[in-house]
Design a protein around this motif. Structure first.
Motif, PDB file in Angstrom:
ATOM      1  N   GLY A 124      18.782  23.837  22.550  1.00 38.45           N
ATOM      2  CA  GLY A 124      17.814  24.571  23.346  1.00 38.45           C
ATOM      3  C   GLY A 124      17.372  25.832  22.619  1.00 38.45           C
ATOM      4  N   ARG A 132      10.936  17.765  16.244  1.00 38.02           N
ATOM      5  CA  ARG A 132       9.944  17.979  17.307  1.00 38.02           C
ATOM      6  C   ARG A 132      10.513  18.929  18.337  1.00 38.02           C
ATOM      7  N   ARG A 133       9.583  19.588  19.030  1.00 32.58           N
ATOM      8  CA  ARG A 133       9.931  20.503  20.114  1.00 32.58           C
ATOM      9  C   ARG A 133       9.366  19.952  21.418  1.00 32.58           C
ATOM     10  N   SER A 134      10.036  20.247  22.532  1.00 36.91           N
ATOM     11  CA  SER A 134       9.536  19.751  23.815  1.00 36.91           C
ATOM     12  C   SER A 134       8.244  20.443  24.208  1.00 36.91           C
ATOM     13  N   TYR A 135       8.065  21.694  23.845  1.00 29.83           N
ATOM     14  CA  TYR A 135       6.800  22.389  24.045  1.00 29.83           C
ATOM     15  C   TYR A 135       6.798  23.627  23.183  1.00 29.83           C
ATOM     16  N   ILE A 165      20.227  17.915  18.917  1.00 28.26           N
ATOM     17  CA  ILE A 165      19.319  18.586  19.837  1.00 28.26           C
ATOM     18  C   ILE A 165      19.920  19.938  20.187  1.00 28.26           C
ATOM     19  N   SER A 183      11.933  30.906  28.969  1.00 28.87           N
ATOM     20  CA  SER A 183      12.314  29.525  29.200  1.00 28.87           C
ATOM     21  C   SER A 183      13.050  28.973  27.986  1.00 28.87           C
ATOM     22  N   ALA A 224      13.074  25.536  25.266  1.00 26.11           N
ATOM     23  CA  ALA A 224      12.448  24.313  24.772  1.00 26.11           C
ATOM     24  C   ALA A 224      13.539  23.440  24.166  1.00 26.11           C
ATOM     25  N   LEU A 225      13.483  22.156  24.434  1.00 27.88           N
ATOM     26  CA  LEU A 225      14.402  21.217  23.815  1.00 27.88           C
ATOM     27  C   LEU A 225      13.878  20.910  22.424  1.00 27.88           C
ATOM     28  N   VAL A 226      14.742  21.061  21.426  1.00 31.08           N
ATOM     29  CA  VAL A 226      14.346  20.844  20.037  1.00 31.08           C
ATOM     30  C   VAL A 226      15.197  19.726  19.448  1.00 31.08           C
ATOM     31  N   GLU A 227      14.531  18.791  18.791  1.00 30.13           N
ATOM     32  CA  GLU A 227      15.223  17.718  18.085  1.00 30.13           C
ATOM     33  C   GLU A 227      15.168  18.046  16.605  1.00 30.13           C
TER      34      GLU A 227
END
Length: 140
Positions: A21, A50-53, A19, A27, A29-32
């Motif tokens: 940022g 996936r991305r948090s947003y 993960i 801002s 986004a948290l990225v996996e």
């Protein structure tokens, strides 16, 4: 064996989950992602899962593979053990404590204890505490 280490000092290997940022405007986004290789300049290729947003860059297209500095990501397949309770465990503990207080109040009222003035009559007070006990998912 790689010479790359993440922000916590864990070795980075291809195929490991991570993960990090990613900047999105002002801002983060948290990225996996999954480690997909290494650049000659010392950065790490990450295949985005996936991305948090967000999901699109300022150029209007999503990037499925990005390069990230190794000190900016965390390998999640090797997270350290943690003795801290989860949010669910904390909430369950709080519910048990509330239920214990409600049961004690019920026992006090049934034993002839003083009725709090804001709860009206003894019957209304008992009804109040039994309702509260039911709302926290407990029985008397």
């Amino acid at each position: 064996m790689s010479d790359y280490k993440d922000a916590r000092g864990i070795e980075i290997t291809e195929g490991a989950s991570c993960i990090y940022g990613a900047p999105v405007g002002r801002s983060i986004a948290l990225v996996e992602g999954v480690i997909d290789g290494f650049t000659p300049s010392g950065r790490v290729w990450v295949k985005v899962v996936r991305r948090s947003y967000g999901g699109s860059s300022s150029w209007g297209a999503t990037r499925d593979r990005v390069h990230v500095g190794p000190d900016r990501l965390v390998i999640v397949t090797a997270l350290p053990e943690c003795d801290l309770p989860t949010d669910a465990e904390e909430a369950a503990k709080a519910r048990r404590e509330m239920a214990t207080r409600y049961r004690q109040s019920i026992a006090d009222l049934q034993g002839g204890g003083e009725v709090p003035h804001y709860l009206g009559t003894r019957e209304e007070a008992l009804e109040f505490y039994f309702d509260r006990l039911a709302k926290v998912g407990e029985s008397a």
